[in-house]
Design a protein around this motif. Structure first.
Motif, PDB file in Angstrom:
ATOM      1  N   ASN A  61       6.646  12.400  -2.702  1.00 38.69           N
ATOM      2  CA  ASN A  61       7.815  11.729  -3.286  1.00 38.69           C
ATOM      3  C   ASN A  61       7.420  10.771  -4.407  1.00 38.69           C
ATOM      4  N   ALA A  62       6.167  10.279  -4.350  1.00 36.67           N
ATOM      5  CA  ALA A  62       5.684   9.387  -5.407  1.00 36.67           C
ATOM      6  C   ALA A  62       5.202  10.158  -6.627  1.00 36.67           C
ATOM      7  N   GLY A  63       5.199  11.499  -6.552  1.00 32.83           N
ATOM      8  CA  GLY A  63       4.788  12.322  -7.689  1.00 32.83           C
ATOM      9  C   GLY A  63       3.302  12.560  -7.777  1.00 32.83           C
ATOM     10  N   ASN A  64       2.583  12.471  -6.657  1.00 39.44           N
ATOM     11  CA  ASN A  64       1.141  12.679  -6.652  1.00 39.44           C
ATOM     12  C   ASN A  64       0.830  14.178  -6.742  1.00 39.44           C
ATOM     13  N   THR A  65       0.093  14.583  -7.769  1.00 40.28           N
ATOM     14  CA  THR A  65      -0.204  16.000  -7.984  1.00 40.28           C
ATOM     15  C   THR A  65      -1.085  16.565  -6.880  1.00 40.28           C
ATOM     16  N   GLU A  66      -2.096  15.808  -6.459  1.00 44.62           N
ATOM     17  CA  GLU A  66      -2.968  16.276  -5.383  1.00 44.62           C
ATOM     18  C   GLU A  66      -2.190  16.458  -4.089  1.00 44.62           C
ATOM     19  N   ALA A  67      -1.207  15.595  -3.840  1.00 42.63           N
ATOM     20  CA  ALA A  67      -0.386  15.726  -2.634  1.00 42.63           C
ATOM     21  C   ALA A  67       0.473  16.977  -2.706  1.00 42.63           C
ATOM     22  N   SER A  89       6.614  26.227  -3.412  1.00 38.19           N
ATOM     23  CA  SER A  89       7.319  25.337  -4.322  1.00 38.19           C
ATOM     24  C   SER A  89       6.487  24.107  -4.651  1.00 38.19           C
ATOM     25  N   LEU A  90       5.824  23.523  -3.652  1.00 31.91           N
ATOM     26  CA  LEU A  90       4.991  22.352  -3.890  1.00 31.91           C
ATOM     27  C   LEU A  90       3.797  22.704  -4.770  1.00 31.91           C
ATOM     28  N   MET A  91       3.175  23.850  -4.506  1.00 31.41           N
ATOM     29  CA  MET A  91       2.043  24.261  -5.349  1.00 31.41           C
ATOM     30  C   MET A  91       2.500  24.527  -6.776  1.00 31.41           C
ATOM     31  N   ALA A  92       3.705  25.062  -6.931  1.00 26.00           N
ATOM     32  CA  ALA A  92       4.236  25.306  -8.275  1.00 26.00           C
ATOM     33  C   ALA A  92       4.440  23.991  -9.019  1.00 26.00           C
ATOM     34  N   LYS A  93       4.877  22.940  -8.308  1.00 16.78           N
ATOM     35  CA  LYS A  93       5.038  21.633  -8.952  1.00 16.78           C
ATOM     36  C   LYS A  93       3.694  21.084  -9.415  1.00 16.78           C
ATOM     37  N   ALA A  94       2.653  21.311  -8.604  1.00 17.88           N
ATOM     38  CA  ALA A  94       1.317  20.886  -9.036  1.00 17.88           C
ATOM     39  C   ALA A  94       0.845  21.716 -10.225  1.00 17.88           C
ATOM     40  N   ALA A  95       1.153  23.019 -10.212  1.00 17.75           N
ATOM     41  CA  ALA A  95       0.741  23.885 -11.317  1.00 17.75           C
ATOM     42  C   ALA A  95       1.425  23.478 -12.622  1.00 17.75           C
ATOM     43  N   ILE A  96       2.689  23.056 -12.533  1.00 19.06           N
ATOM     44  CA  ILE A  96       3.401  22.610 -13.728  1.00 19.06           C
ATOM     45  C   ILE A  96       2.691  21.417 -14.363  1.00 19.06           C
ATOM     46  N   LYS A  97       2.039  20.614 -13.526  1.00 17.31           N
ATOM     47  CA  LYS A  97       1.297  19.455 -14.029  1.00 17.31           C
ATOM     48  C   LYS A  97      -0.147  19.811 -14.370  1.00 17.31           C
ATOM     49  N   SER A  98      -0.420  21.109 -14.571  1.00 18.54           N
ATOM     50  CA  SER A  98      -1.747  21.605 -14.992  1.00 18.54           C
ATOM     51  C   SER A  98      -2.824  21.304 -13.960  1.00 18.54           C
ATOM     52  N   GLY A 139       0.807  -1.221   0.000  1.00 16.43           N
ATOM     53  CA  GLY A 139       0.000   0.000   0.000  1.00 16.43           C
ATOM     54  C   GLY A 139       0.832   1.259   0.000  1.00 16.43           C
ATOM     55  N   LEU A 140       2.061   1.164   0.474  1.00 14.12           N
ATOM     56  CA  LEU A 140       2.962   2.311   0.473  1.00 14.12           C
ATOM     57  C   LEU A 140       3.884   2.313  -0.739  1.00 14.12           C
ATOM     58  N   HIS A 141       3.557   1.484  -1.716  1.00 10.99           N
ATOM     59  CA  HIS A 141       4.339   1.460  -2.953  1.00 10.99           C
ATOM     60  C   HIS A 141       4.131   2.779  -3.701  1.00 10.99           C
ATOM     61  N   PRO A 142       5.171   3.347  -4.308  1.00  9.99           N
ATOM     62  CA  PRO A 142       5.034   4.631  -5.022  1.00  9.99           C
ATOM     63  C   PRO A 142       3.934   4.631  -6.076  1.00  9.99           C
ATOM     64  N   ILE A 143       3.716   3.507  -6.762  1.00 10.68           N
ATOM     65  CA  ILE A 143       2.664   3.455  -7.783  1.00 10.68           C
ATOM     66  C   ILE A 143       1.295   3.653  -7.140  1.00 10.68           C
ATOM     67  N   VAL A 144       1.078   3.031  -5.975  1.00  8.46           N
ATOM     68  CA  VAL A 144      -0.206   3.169  -5.279  1.00  8.46           C
ATOM     69  C   VAL A 144      -0.385   4.592  -4.782  1.00  8.46           C
ATOM     70  N   LEU A 145       0.641   5.149  -4.149  1.00 10.24           N
ATOM     71  CA  LEU A 145       0.536   6.499  -3.588  1.00 10.24           C
ATOM     72  C   LEU A 145       0.370   7.553  -4.678  1.00 10.24           C
ATOM     73  N   SER A 146       0.928   7.303  -5.854  1.00  9.17           N
ATOM     74  CA  SER A 146       0.807   8.282  -6.938  1.00  9.17           C
ATOM     75  C   SER A 146      -0.611   8.375  -7.473  1.00  9.17           C
ATOM     76  N   LYS A 147      -1.437   7.352  -7.216  1.00 12.56           N
ATOM     77  CA  LYS A 147      -2.810   7.334  -7.710  1.00 12.56           C
ATOM     78  C   LYS A 147      -3.811   7.856  -6.682  1.00 12.56           C
ATOM     79  N   SER A 148      -3.355   8.257  -5.513  1.00 10.27           N
ATOM     80  CA  SER A 148      -4.268   8.685  -4.447  1.00 10.27           C
ATOM     81  C   SER A 148      -5.046   9.921  -4.871  1.00 10.27           C
ATOM     82  N   CYS A 149      -6.352   9.895  -4.624  1.00  8.20           N
ATOM     83  CA  CYS A 149      -7.197  11.038  -4.969  1.00  8.20           C
ATOM     84  C   CYS A 149      -7.197  12.048  -3.832  1.00  8.20           C
TER      85      CYS A 149
END
Length: 380
Positions: free
Chosen positions: A92-98, A118-127, A58-68
């Motif tokens: 760290n898993a690249g989750n945009t919502e996170a 900085s974190l919000m800017a990373k989310a903004a870069i991902k539209s 459950g803590l695998h990066p693929i799972v965490l990246s899909k979290s809504c």
């Protein structure tokens, strides 16, 4: 009796072995589906606590990246180091919502402005439209800095990008900027067109929810038919935390329908709960909260937000919050309306008391603030 016990132990071991024989890819796929559709963090955490294998996968990066956003919607009362660490794992898993949720918490609640932006800017870069809009408000208000740190052109550019992605409040903000020449060349016609378009999109999102046709432009308005039994409203408080029922207002009541409560973004809900218990501390520092109850943003310096030019009692971080709050309840609470009603009553009483005398009566009309005032009643 001993035979039966041994048989039960054997069958239990066999069932456990069947789960253990499943490939990790299948289990991860199931967990991805769960974390992308969970209604709260507790739904996901309850599965992780089932067994050691589910916890590890459950803590695998693929799972965490899909979290809504709902899976990441930590409540302010449950904030702790473990919750912070969970959000950092999702980041760290690249989750945009996170990126967006933790960015908002760090910028406003933990007052770590640089990391949060900085974190919000990373989310903004991902539209990510809400992240783009939040960064636009930071630029408009100069949040986290001084008054001269405002960058109106950057705010307009971010608003335009968020509006292009379907963010209704950003579209409304952009319309006001064009109409008033705020950070962009003044174009009243185009500004009014965008404001009409924002209202039309908001109405369309309501109708889409009613027709049960999902859309990225949907604002999450539950629609209720008066001819059906009305759902029981939530209690006024839960575990000591206020429940946001201020957003309930009727729309299209003549047609037998009304809107109930607008669903808050988990990041805004966290801000509302976090600063709801600390509003006295902010007041002691001379800082104010945005008066729209669904926003939760506080001032980062004195007199950062714009105040209502009618009553000068409420403050807003944006035109979007002002528009929402005006429709919900401020329209009937603004001071000039009360004074105009009182003035009208006084006029009637004066006419009744006049017996043909030509006495001159002073006019108690409300004085209008001579500051720069826009169409929606916000003074800049």
């Amino acid at each position: 009796m001993r035979k039966k016990h041994r048989g039960a132990a054997y069958h239990g071991r066999r069932r456990s072995d069947l789960f253990e024989t499943l490939p990790d890819d299948i289990v991860i796929s199931v967990l991805c589906k769960l974390t992308s559709t969970a209604s709260s963090p507790s739904d996901f955490i309850a599965v992780l606590l089932t067994c050691k294998r589910l916890k590890n996968l459950g803590l695998h990066p693929i799972v965490l990246s899909k979290s809504c956003s709902r899976t990441l919607g930590v409540r302010a009362k449950n904030w702790c180091e473990e919750a912070h660490r969970f959000l950092k794992l999702c980041v760290n898993a690249g989750n945009t919502e996170a990126y967006y949720t933790l960015g908002m918490i760090r910028f406003y609640c933990l007052q770590n402005r640089g990391s949060g932006a900085s974190l919000m800017a990373k989310a903004a870069i991902k539209s990510h439209a809400p992240a783009l809009y939040s960064l636009a408000l930071i630029q408009f208000n100069g949040s986290g800095g001084l008054k001269h740190d405002k960058d109106l052109r950057a705010g307009v550019a971010l608003c335009a990008r968020a509006a292009f992605l379907g963010h209704i409040d950003a579209l409304r903000e952009l319309g006001h900027c064009l109409q008033d020449g705020y950070g962009v060349r003044k174009n009243i016609t185009e500004g009014r067109r965008l404001l009409v378009q924002a209202n039309a999109r908001e109405l369309a999102s309501v109708l889409r929810v009613f027709n049960k046709s999902p859309s990225p432009l949907s604002s999450g308005w539950p629609f209720h038919n008066h001819h059906l039994p009305r759902p029981t409203p939530p209690p006024p408080c839960q575990n000591g935390a206020p429940i946001l029922t201020d957003f309930e207002f009727e729309l299209f009541s003549d047609y037998g329908f009304n809107l109930t409560r607008r669903e808050l973004n988990p990041a805004n809900r966290f801000l509302v709960e976090w600063f709801g218990s600390k509003e006295d501390d902010l007041s002691g520092q001379g800082l104010r909260m945005c008066s729209y109850k669904g926003c939760g943003r506080p001032e980062t310096r004195k007199n950062e937000f714009r105040r209502c030019s009618g009553c000068a009692k409420v403050n807003y971080c944006s035109r979007g919050c002002q528009a929402h709050d005006w429709r919900v309840h401020h329209k009937v609470e603004c001071a000039p309306m009360d004074e105009w009603v009182g003035h009208a009553i006084d006029d009637v009483e004066e006419e009744d008391n006049m017996d043909g005398d030509d006495d001159v009566i002073d006019d108690p009309t409300v004085e209008i603030d001579e500051g720069e005032v826009d169409v929606d009643g916000i003074q800049i």
